[in-house]
Design a protein around this motif. Sequence first.
Motif, short mmCIF file in Angstrom:
data_model
loop_
_atom_site.label_atom_id
_atom_site.label_comp_id
_atom_site.label_asym_id
_atom_site.label_seq_id
_atom_site.Cartn_x
_atom_site.Cartn_y
_atom_site.Cartn_z
N ASP A 144 -77.55 -9.74 -20.68
CA ASP A 144 -76.47 -9.78 -20.15
C ASP A 144 -75.65 -8.62 -20.10
O ASP A 144 -74.94 -8.67 -20.68
CB ASP A 144 -76.25 -11.16 -20.59
CG ASP A 144 -74.66 -11.55 -20.22
OD1 ASP A 144 -74.88 -10.99 -19.09
OD2 ASP A 144 -73.22 -11.79 -20.36
N THR A 145 -75.31 -8.39 -18.92
CA THR A 145 -74.17 -6.59 -19.15
C THR A 145 -72.97 -7.19 -17.77
O THR A 145 -72.00 -6.16 -17.39
CB THR A 145 -74.78 -5.71 -18.21
OG1 THR A 145 -75.80 -5.50 -16.94
CG2 THR A 145 -75.50 -5.49 -18.96
N THR A 146 -72.72 -8.00 -17.55
CA THR A 146 -71.95 -9.23 -16.36
C THR A 146 -70.31 -9.16 -17.88
O THR A 146 -69.17 -8.85 -17.13
CB THR A 146 -72.50 -10.53 -16.19
OG1 THR A 146 -72.05 -11.03 -17.32
CG2 THR A 146 -73.65 -10.03 -15.40
N GLY A 147 -70.59 -9.62 -18.62
CA GLY A 147 -69.53 -9.41 -19.58
C GLY A 147 -68.35 -10.65 -19.52
O GLY A 147 -67.97 -11.67 -19.97
N LEU A 148 -69.30 -11.99 -18.69
CA LEU A 148 -68.87 -13.09 -18.51
C LEU A 148 -69.54 -14.13 -18.03
O LEU A 148 -69.12 -15.62 -17.92
CB LEU A 148 -68.48 -13.03 -16.71
CG LEU A 148 -67.15 -12.28 -15.89
CD1 LEU A 148 -66.93 -11.48 -14.48
CD2 LEU A 148 -65.80 -11.94 -16.59
N LYS A 149 -70.73 -14.15 -19.07
CA LYS A 149 -71.87 -14.87 -18.89
C LYS A 149 -71.37 -16.18 -20.04
O LYS A 149 -71.01 -16.16 -21.07
CB LYS A 149 -72.86 -14.92 -19.69
CG LYS A 149 -74.30 -15.92 -19.84
CD LYS A 149 -75.20 -14.86 -19.63
CE LYS A 149 -76.67 -16.13 -19.94
NZ LYS A 149 -77.89 -15.68 -20.31
N LYS A 150 -71.01 -17.26 -19.71
CA LYS A 150 -70.47 -18.24 -20.20
C LYS A 150 -71.91 -18.94 -21.38
O LYS A 150 -72.63 -18.60 -21.18
CB LYS A 150 -70.36 -19.93 -19.10
CG LYS A 150 -69.00 -19.21 -18.61
CD LYS A 150 -68.31 -20.45 -17.42
CE LYS A 150 -67.81 -20.17 -16.76
NZ LYS A 150 -67.28 -21.41 -15.81
N ASP A 190 -61.54 -2.50 -14.24
CA ASP A 190 -62.36 -1.84 -12.34
C ASP A 190 -63.02 -0.17 -13.29
O ASP A 190 -63.77 -0.37 -12.64
CB ASP A 190 -61.06 -1.56 -11.73
CG ASP A 190 -60.88 -3.08 -10.93
OD1 ASP A 190 -61.25 -4.18 -11.03
OD2 ASP A 190 -59.53 -2.51 -10.87
N VAL A 191 -62.58 0.08 -13.89
CA VAL A 191 -62.73 1.26 -14.46
C VAL A 191 -64.34 1.49 -15.34
O VAL A 191 -64.91 2.00 -15.17
CB VAL A 191 -61.62 2.08 -15.62
CG1 VAL A 191 -62.24 3.25 -16.20
CG2 VAL A 191 -60.36 2.55 -15.04
N MET A 192 -63.99 0.54 -15.86
CA MET A 192 -65.61 -0.40 -16.43
C MET A 192 -66.64 -0.50 -15.60
O MET A 192 -67.72 0.31 -15.59
CB MET A 192 -65.45 -1.20 -17.77
CG MET A 192 -64.64 -0.65 -19.13
SD MET A 192 -65.57 0.42 -20.30
CE MET A 192 -64.13 1.22 -21.12
N CYS A 193 -66.10 -1.06 -14.44
CA CYS A 193 -67.47 -1.02 -13.49
C CYS A 193 -68.00 0.04 -12.45
O CYS A 193 -69.40 0.33 -12.76
CB CYS A 193 -67.11 -2.24 -12.61
SG CYS A 193 -67.21 -3.84 -13.22
#
Length: 547
Positions: free
Chosen positions: A182-188, A88-91
């Motif tokens: 890609d900045t989502t950190g969740l890309k598969k 949450d902090v990083m977002c």
Amino acid sequence: MGRIEGVPLGGIISALVYRARVDSRVFLQVITAVRDISETRATEITDGKFSELIDEIIEKGLSHSFPRVRAVTVEVLGMIYGKIKISDVMCVLYEFLTDSNSIVRRTVIETCLSLLPIQNPKASKPMESTQSSRIFVSLFNRLVPLLSEASEPDPRVRIQAVKLVFKIANLFPEHPIYDPSDTTGLKKMPKKGKGNNRFKNRNNGQGHAEGAADTLSNYAFSSLCRSAMDRDVNVRAKAAGILGRIHKVKPSRVRQSLTKKIVKTHKYNSKNQEECWPGLNISRQLWAGALRHAWEDEFVSVRLGAVSSIATLAYSAAHGGDCTSHCHNNSNYKLRRRITRGMVYREGKVYPLSTDHLYILNACGEVLFELALDPDKEVRRSALAGACRIAGRLQLGKDHLKSILLSTNDSEVSVRMQAYRVISKVQYSSPIHLASAVRTLARSLPLDASRLDSDESRGIIKALETIGKRHAGMFLAATKAESAPGVLSADDKEGLARELARDGSKTVTGRRIGIYCALVASGDLYLFPSRVQDAFVSTQSVWESLR
């Protein structure tokens, strides 16, 4: 804050919140007070009793129009919630990396530096890829644009960005980079298919995840090479000093940073060589020859940073590209000493160095010997200190030896002492070079033997003894090679062979004592004729009395 140490925390926070509501002009003082409390009582603040009040202050501070208030609020956010709500902090921090004020952007990067996980420096393996690592890799992708002058005009922010990119790369060096945008950190990981050749694995057998286009360490190295050619001198110095400390960088990247000419890697087909450059990497024309630009820079701080990186890269290449390999921690010291040039000891076996590592080792060695004649004394001393670590692995030529011997006449004592150490570490394959090194060290000793108690004289004698131990059996051949026609001028009476031929009954000089120490350490004194051994009897008595 020292006056309110005994006051209950609830009363303090309530008073601060009330004051922030009443007068927004003093909000900076309010948020600064909250930051000071957070340094010592962060655990109490995160309690449910005060979380709503603190959230109200943070929310108001982040949207405040005064940049300093936003910067201090970012610090408070990292102190209070950085360890328990990292995602949450990083977002929130991601959004403030593009803040209009440079103070806020710099504070965001400094806060991110404080939130990085700490890795044991003695750990042999990098940290594993987890959800936390993806968060920081996503942060890495957002930081790379801040390294450019076009995207970030403030050099102080770029310096902090260089530090953070370097630390993230060393924490997760083998983490795959699929797409820097890609900045989502969740890309598969993309699935393999006909139309998905962009993510085709180009590093099979290197331990990378299948589908990865590049690794974090390689991409960070290319990015920081661009920073080493920044317009600001402080950014260049910082980037040049940390390039050599990035872990697990491809040897082809290091080679490209040492030369301005574009290296055609497809000509090299060894198993440890990249067959091609990843398509998602920065264009090589923008960062090729970064270290060369750094060691040729006009500012001393940049050249010092380049010397540090070059020495580290040379030492790593001399040990097979792994400075933390088992060869440094193995107890079999005698076996490691017998390893010759071009070999590396790892996991109980001896392997030959790869072509890339040999190239990096020799190229970095030439640079260090070149910088040993730099106008600045600190650069000269650092270059010789770096050369001392790899001198035993290098194949020295006549020019290299000449630059080292010239350093023994330097005006600075610290530079001369480093030069003596380098000369003692070198493995001389030619008797001519051995005689020249011994002759140069002996000339540096004072004529008066009673003045051998200085630190510099002790360093010279120690270097001569080290040379003797490393070159046992070569001194007789060295004297014969030196006596050949044309090697020494007719009026040169300080040659090794002529010193040995002198009558020992004459006054014993410091130079003669130095040559005696080298011969005794090597055991070669007894290979010479009896008249030479008898001539050193008086030298032995004088040296024992001085010791």
